[in-house]
Design an enzyme around this catalytic site. Structure first.
Site, PDB file in Angstrom:
ATOM      1  N   HIS A  31     144.647 -58.752  46.130  1.00 61.78           N
ATOM      2  CA  HIS A  31     144.011 -57.760  45.251  1.00 61.78           C
ATOM      3  C   HIS A  31     145.017 -56.700  44.798  1.00 61.78           C
ATOM      4  O   HIS A  31     144.661 -55.543  44.578  1.00 61.78           O
ATOM      5  CB  HIS A  31     142.777 -57.139  45.912  1.00 61.78           C
ATOM      6  CG  HIS A  31     141.632 -58.108  45.979  1.00 61.78           C
ATOM      7  ND1 HIS A  31     140.768 -58.317  44.928  1.00 61.78           N
ATOM      8  CD2 HIS A  31     141.252 -58.965  46.948  1.00 61.78           C
ATOM      9  CE1 HIS A  31     139.876 -59.255  45.269  1.00 61.78           C
ATOM     10  NE2 HIS A  31     140.152 -59.670  46.492  1.00 61.78           N
ATOM     11  N   ALA A 118     137.230 -73.579  46.863  1.00 62.58           N
ATOM     12  CA  ALA A 118     137.708 -73.096  48.167  1.00 62.58           C
ATOM     13  C   ALA A 118     138.600 -71.869  48.032  1.00 62.58           C
ATOM     14  O   ALA A 118     139.057 -71.317  49.017  1.00 62.58           O
ATOM     15  CB  ALA A 118     138.465 -74.211  48.884  1.00 62.58           C
ATOM     16  N   LEU A 120     141.488 -71.978  46.246  1.00 63.32           N
ATOM     17  CA  LEU A 120     142.882 -72.447  46.210  1.00 63.32           C
ATOM     18  C   LEU A 120     143.348 -72.623  44.764  1.00 63.32           C
ATOM     19  O   LEU A 120     144.284 -73.358  44.475  1.00 63.32           O
ATOM     20  CB  LEU A 120     143.026 -73.754  47.010  1.00 63.32           C
ATOM     21  CG  LEU A 120     142.616 -73.634  48.489  1.00 63.32           C
ATOM     22  CD1 LEU A 120     142.740 -74.983  49.198  1.00 63.32           C
ATOM     23  CD2 LEU A 120     143.462 -72.579  49.218  1.00 63.32           C
ATOM     24  N   SER A 123     141.091 -73.842  39.244  1.00 64.60           N
ATOM     25  CA  SER A 123     140.953 -73.614  37.800  1.00 64.60           C
ATOM     26  C   SER A 123     142.276 -73.179  37.174  1.00 64.60           C
ATOM     27  O   SER A 123     142.609 -73.605  36.061  1.00 64.60           O
ATOM     28  CB  SER A 123     139.834 -72.624  37.482  1.00 64.60           C
ATOM     29  OG  SER A 123     139.915 -71.510  38.304  1.00 64.60           O
ATOM     30  N   ASP A 167     147.592 -66.420  40.278  1.00 65.97           N
ATOM     31  CA  ASP A 167     147.305 -67.845  40.466  1.00 65.97           C
ATOM     32  C   ASP A 167     148.025 -68.682  39.408  1.00 65.97           C
ATOM     33  O   ASP A 167     148.624 -69.715  39.711  1.00 65.97           O
ATOM     34  CB  ASP A 167     145.797 -68.098  40.366  1.00 65.97           C
ATOM     35  CG  ASP A 167     145.000 -67.217  41.317  1.00 65.97           C
ATOM     36  OD1 ASP A 167     145.607 -66.626  42.228  1.00 65.97           O
ATOM     37  OD2 ASP A 167     143.765 -67.109  41.149  1.00 65.97           O
ATOM     38  N   TYR A 216     134.301 -58.765  42.398  1.00 67.08           N
ATOM     39  CA  TYR A 216     135.698 -58.734  41.933  1.00 67.08           C
ATOM     40  C   TYR A 216     135.841 -57.677  40.832  1.00 67.08           C
ATOM     41  O   TYR A 216     136.740 -56.831  40.868  1.00 67.08           O
ATOM     42  CB  TYR A 216     136.098 -60.125  41.425  1.00 67.08           C
ATOM     43  CG  TYR A 216     137.566 -60.284  41.114  1.00 67.08           C
ATOM     44  CD1 TYR A 216     138.465 -60.681  42.099  1.00 67.08           C
ATOM     45  CD2 TYR A 216     138.056 -60.030  39.834  1.00 67.08           C
ATOM     46  CE1 TYR A 216     139.815 -60.837  41.820  1.00 67.08           C
ATOM     47  CE2 TYR A 216     139.406 -60.175  39.546  1.00 67.08           C
ATOM     48  CZ  TYR A 216     140.276 -60.586  40.540  1.00 67.08           C
ATOM     49  OH  TYR A 216     141.624 -60.728  40.249  1.00 67.08           O
TER      50      TYR A 216
HETATM   51  C1  GLA Z   1     141.703 -64.228  42.703  1.00 67.59           C
HETATM   52  C2  GLA Z   1     142.306 -63.858  41.343  1.00 67.59           C
HETATM   53  C3  GLA Z   1     143.753 -63.402  41.508  1.00 67.59           C
HETATM   54  C4  GLA Z   1     143.873 -62.310  42.567  1.00 67.59           C
HETATM   55  C5  GLA Z   1     143.156 -62.721  43.854  1.00 67.59           C
HETATM   56  C6  GLA Z   1     143.129 -61.613  44.873  1.00 67.59           C
HETATM   57  O1  GLA Z   1     142.359 -65.351  43.226  1.00 67.59           O
HETATM   58  O2  GLA Z   1     142.259 -64.970  40.480  1.00 67.59           O
HETATM   59  O3  GLA Z   1     144.248 -62.956  40.277  1.00 67.59           O
HETATM   60  O4  GLA Z   1     143.384 -61.097  42.080  1.00 67.59           O
HETATM   61  O5  GLA Z   1     141.828 -63.131  43.603  1.00 67.59           O
HETATM   62  O6  GLA Z   1     144.412 -61.309  45.312  1.00 67.59           O
END
Ligand code: GLA
Length: 383
Positions: A31, A118, A120, A123, A167, A216
């Site tokens: 985060h 999960a 990981l 997407s 990600d 989120y």
């Molecule tokens: C998800 C979001 C990422 C990041 C994480 C938390 O995976 O897609 O961009 O904010 O949460 O670290």
């Protein structure tokens, strides 16, 4: 990869190009990405694979997914249905078209071994794999950071998910055998090898997130309010001392900001620990990260807390924490290599005994980021 190629051959003929992009696990730096901060993820040996070839002029652009079925993609501006399984494909197709990457009609077959839902990044891997593949067909080139930004825009602008950049960027830019310290402001990526004698265990609690997208967005909004109250552009620029300047009625925002400020520091320290091969220090930082996410940021969940406790109490565990967005899904642990097989069996057994749920535990060597393969051989998709 074999499955995607085989299915493509059966349906549409031999593919011209096969793209792949990996899922990810984040060692530490949670985060922080949408606060311009630091993250330290690695790519997993789980991929999404896209086999593709151009179709004759005048035909439609079509995709077949092993898991979800068939979709026709069009570069229209009509709103994308967020419940459509192909929502990310529609988004990627439109944005690539809008950015001028137009190879003409194409057909693609998709297969994946990334566990869905999960946490990981299945997407992000899908987006990066499709972008890499279509860029190849269009003869276009983008840097890893540009690929990641484009995919993030698909999430933020077309699909309506306010995700950060972590990600997509690790999926595009990862280096095998390494975790990468990413500066989410400059998008600089610095690889660090895993400390010798340790291995990363990805632990799926078997629980899935429900109705937490609003959480989120809520955390993002709280961080923005905290930054504004401290007079900084983003929490990346705040210091612990700045928290004193926040008014009492912003107590929740202060705790959220406390997590982000300390997590950025822990993440930089974790990279330092990796630079000198100090697995014990890295593990301790992961433990502190979980506690902060649970108590200050409040994005852990009962199954994640339980799993992290079990993992931390098991022989050979150097550190364990929730990973990704949180609430459910996966934890990550750093484990002494010599104890890893025993760790896998013990943790799964204790979790089953205590929760009645089955966990999946994978020992993972960090994988390489996205690549494409064609007649010309394998190339890194992003330069
Ligand atoms: C998800 C979001 C990422 C990041 C994480 C938390 O995976 O897609 O961009 O904010 O949460 O670290």
């Amino acid at each position: 990869m074999d499955r995607a190629v085989l299915r493509h051959r059966q349906r549409w003929g031999t593919p011209e190009v096969v793209g792949r992009a990996p899922g990810r696990v984040n060692l530490i730096g949670e985060h922080t990405d949408y606060n311009d901060g630091f993250v330290l993820p690695l790519a997993l040996p789980f991929d999404t694979v896209v086999a593709a070839r151009r179709a004759p002029e005048g035909s439609s652009t079509e995709v077949f997914s092993e898991d979800f079925g068939h979709a026709v993609l069009a570069p229209s501006t009509a709103e994308i249905d967020p419940t459509d399984w192909a929502v990310f494909l529609h988004g990627v197709h439109r944005l690539l078209h809008a950015e001028g990457f137009r190879p003409g009609p194409w057909r693609a077959t998709i297969a994946t071994d990334i566990p869905a839902g999960a946490g990981l990044s299945s997407s992000a891997a899908l987006e990066v794999a499709v972008v890499s593949t279509v860029l190849h067909l269009a003869g276009g080139e983008l840097s890893a950071a540009e690929v990641a930004r484009l995919c993030q825009r698909v999430d933020n602008e077309l699909v309506g998910i306010p995700s950060g950049i972590m990600d997509q960027l690790i999926s595009a830019a990862a280096l095998a055998g390494h975790a990468c310290l990413i500066d989410c402001r400059s998008l600089h990526v610095e690889p660090y090898p895993l400390p010798e004698g340790s291995v990363v265990a990805v632990i799926d609690t078997g629980t899935r997130r429900q109705l937490v997208d609003s959480e989120y967005a809520d955390r993002r909004a709280a961080c923005a309010r905290a930054a504004a109250a401290m007079g900084v552009g983003s929490l990346r620029d705040a210091e612990l001392a700045d928290l004193e300047r926040m008014p009492c009625e912003l107590a929740t925002e202060r705790r959220r900001a406390h997590h982000v400020i300390t997590e950025n520091r822990r993440t930089a320290d974790a990279a330092q620990a990796m630079a000198v091969g100090d697995a014990a220090a890295l593990g301790s930082l992961m433990i502190a990260s979980h506690d902060s996410l649970r108590d200050d940021y409040e994005v852990s969940g009962p199954a994640l807390d339980q799993m992290v406790e079990i993992a931390r109490g098991s022989a050979g565990c150097l550190g364990a924490r929730m990973t990704g967005g949180g609430f459910a899904g996966c934890a990550v642990a750093l484990v002494q290599t010599e104890a890893a097989t025993e760790f896998q069996a013990r943790v799964a057994q204790r979790y089953r005994d205590e929760s009645g749920l089955d966990a999946e535990i994978w020992l993972c060597d960090p994988a390489a980021g996205a690549s494409t393969t064609s007649g010309a051989g394998v190339v890194n998709a992003a330069r």
